[in-house]
Design a protein around this motif. Structure first.
Motif, PDB file in Angstrom:
ATOM      1  N   SER A  96      63.685  76.641   2.318  1.00  0.00           N
ATOM      2  CA  SER A  96      64.796  75.825   2.115  1.00  0.00           C
ATOM      3  C   SER A  96      65.326  75.231   3.337  1.00  0.00           C
ATOM      4  N   SER A 138      59.304  72.230  -5.746  1.00  0.00           N
ATOM      5  CA  SER A 138      59.893  71.743  -6.733  1.00  0.00           C
ATOM      6  C   SER A 138      61.551  71.423  -6.091  1.00  0.00           C
ATOM      7  N   LYS A 139      62.196  72.487  -5.642  1.00  0.00           N
ATOM      8  CA  LYS A 139      63.324  72.410  -5.116  1.00  0.00           C
ATOM      9  C   LYS A 139      63.692  71.803  -4.186  1.00  0.00           C
ATOM     10  N   ALA A 140      62.408  71.454  -2.955  1.00  0.00           N
ATOM     11  CA  ALA A 140      62.837  70.460  -2.012  1.00  0.00           C
ATOM     12  C   ALA A 140      62.731  68.863  -2.472  1.00  0.00           C
ATOM     13  N   THR A 141      61.694  68.752  -3.456  1.00  0.00           N
ATOM     14  CA  THR A 141      61.973  67.312  -3.885  1.00  0.00           C
ATOM     15  C   THR A 141      63.072  66.983  -4.747  1.00  0.00           C
ATOM     16  N   ASN A 142      63.338  68.007  -5.536  1.00  0.00           N
ATOM     17  CA  ASN A 142      64.923  67.668  -6.438  1.00  0.00           C
ATOM     18  C   ASN A 142      66.051  67.411  -5.559  1.00  0.00           C
ATOM     19  N   SER A 143      66.062  68.090  -4.124  1.00  0.00           N
ATOM     20  CA  SER A 143      67.286  68.114  -3.418  1.00  0.00           C
ATOM     21  C   SER A 143      67.273  67.006  -2.441  1.00  0.00           C
ATOM     22  N   ARG A 155      57.554  76.522  -6.610  1.00  0.00           N
ATOM     23  CA  ARG A 155      59.116  76.843  -6.607  1.00  0.00           C
ATOM     24  C   ARG A 155      59.603  75.967  -5.502  1.00  0.00           C
ATOM     25  N   ALA A 156      58.998  76.241  -4.214  1.00  0.00           N
ATOM     26  CA  ALA A 156      59.513  75.754  -3.028  1.00  0.00           C
ATOM     27  C   ALA A 156      59.370  74.213  -2.964  1.00  0.00           C
ATOM     28  N   ASN A 174      61.351  82.272   1.453  1.00  0.00           N
ATOM     29  CA  ASN A 174      62.027  81.248   0.729  1.00  0.00           C
ATOM     30  C   ASN A 174      63.328  80.566   1.450  1.00  0.00           C
TER      31      ASN A 174
END
Length: 464
Positions: A11, A228-233, A225-226, A7
């Motif tokens: 990130s 989703s996190k990258a897209t949202n940030s 999850r990876a 993860n």
């Protein structure tokens, strides 16, 4: 392929993928062309990238794949589309390998001139090829530290720069004019509204690489999850690293200060504060960005080659992996072309290599355009087949998708009326037309072969 990326790797790849060497090297030309209005150019291109990443994130979270948008285009638009955009993207990154290897060699040669540039370029390519061949985890570990250095450097630059801007940095040589430099030299738009569009052409390609995380997600432990996190940030990442750092440069110095083009925007800004050895410090950071881009470029090209091989659109050997899950033939095939491109850069920089560079220049825009068109169709498919996997959704679908398509087409058309952009678009279109023609011919042959096989099967069954 194995889930070898942790993860923390994903990130940092997501953050570092936005920060290319183009930010450090190319921003000075954009500032010279548009003045403070270059901030609007960065904001417009950044908005376009955010929307494209949202679309790609929607598809990648629902269907993680090593070929990412190439596989989605294959499923949504047809084999010809997946084949074409996959090979164009591969072509783009192997040319980037040569560009970055040469850029890194120039910096290293400046430090140790006894070693020739070609030897440094060779050494850089060999070392990063070796790390990619060991395991995907070694790529992730190298990229984690490369990206970490870039993030810390730009974060430190922004903090120190803003303190100097407002006169809060002890010992600073900068007068600390606040935001006055944004308007005190010919206004915010010193070269008119058209300079914003010129600025867009200069900065658009420095954003290429944002999509790498969606390819890497296929080799992570929790791809959904990876992604989703990258897209949202992605919004804050582009806002902070691009707009934030360029804003600091523009507030520390007047936009037309000769040092911005002579020394480079970031070196000039550091020198204005009085940071000792600013040029050497920035060279270390630029070298890190170059190595990061080269490392990611080799990874990205090899994974796209692997995906093409698995779908029968590249040599079958490209789809094979080692026991540690590394697509060795795909990596070696990609790096060989990279070595050849470096060779061309030293022997024929103004002819053969210039053609390679220009003919891959607009591929970023082609890729983003295909992602938009693919998402228009894939959204319906996902809603029908696996609606529970739509954990990332494109905003205001389909209106913002169509708006993004309009923005990309507008930029491509505008490039045709720009002296520098025209050659890039025309040569890129030429290469794209050749690749699409090959894809269409292959598809027609495949259908004809399948038709013959069906008829023979029918004849045999009738005789039986």
């Amino acid at each position: 392929m194995k889930a070898g990326l942790k993860n923390r790797h994903l990130s940092m790849i997501a953050i570092g993928g936005v920060i290319g060497a183009g930010l450090f090297v190319g921003s000075s030309a954009g500032i010279a062309a548009a003045g403070p209005a270059i901030l609007v150019s960065y904001a417009l291109v950044g908005t376009m990238v955010v929307l494209v990443m949202r679309m790609l994130g929607e598809m990648a979270a629902a269907r993680p794949a090593s070929g990412s948008f190439s596989e989605y285009a294959d499923q949504a638009l047809g084999r010809w589309a997946g084949f074409s955009i996959g090979w164009l993207y591969w072509f783009f990154w192997v040319v980037v390998l040569a560009v970055e290897a040469t850029a890194g060699a120039v910096i290293l040669n400046g430090w140790m001139p006894a070693v020739p540039q070609w030897a440094w370029a060779l050494a850089v390519m060999v070392v990063l090829t070796a790390t990619n061949l060991v395991s995907v985890g070694s790529y992730g570990e190298f990229e984690f530290w490369f990206a970490g250095i870039k993030v810390v450097a730009i974060g430190g630059f922004i903090v120190v720069g803003l303190l100097a801007v407002f006169g809060l940095l002890p010992g600073s040589d900068n007068p600390g004019a606040g935001f006055a430099h944004l308007t005190d030299t010919g206004g915010f738009l010193p070269n008119g509204w058209g300079s914003i569009l010129t600025g867009i052409l200069m900065v658009v390609f420095s954003f290429m690489g944002s999509e790498i995380v969606t390819l890497a997600a296929g080799e992570s432990q929790d791809p959904q999850r990876a992604v989703s996190k990258a897209t949202n940030s992605v919004i804050w990442r582009i806002g902070f690293f691009y707009l934030g750092s360029v804003l600091v440069v523009l507030t520390l110095l007047p936009w037309n200060d000769p040092s911005i083009t002579d020394e480079g925007s970031y070196v000039a800004a550091l020198n204005s504060i009085g940071i000792p050895h600013a040029g050497e410090v920035m060279n270390v950071i630029v070298l890190t960005a170059v190595l990061s881009c080269l490392n990611s470029g080799l990874y990205t090209a090899s994974r796209m080659a692997f995906s093409l091989g698995r779908r029968g659109d590249a040599p079958a050997s490209f789809a094979t992996t080692t026991t540690s899950g590394v697509p060795r033939p795909a990596i070696l095939g990609s790096v060989v072309f990279g070595f050849v491109a470096v060779f061309f850069n030293y022997l024929w920089p103004d002819t053969v290599f210039a053609f390679l560079l220009n003919s891959s220049g607009a591929v970023a825009l082609f890729v983003w355009l295909v992602i938009c068109c693919t998402q228009l169709r894939m959204r319906r498919v996902i809603e029908q087949e696996t609606p529970e996997k739509l954990v990332v959704r494109m905003w205001l679908f389909p209106y913002l998708t169509w708006a993004t398509i309009g923005m990309i087409v507008f930029v491509l058309v505008y490039m045709l009326f720009d002296d520098v952009g025209r050659e890039q678009v025309l040569l890129s279109l030429l290469v794209a037309a050749v690749v699409v023609a090959i894809a269409v011919v292959r598809e027609l042959r495949g259908r004809r072969t399948a038709g013959h096989a069906d008829r023979e099967s029918h004849d045999l069954s009738g005789k039986t």
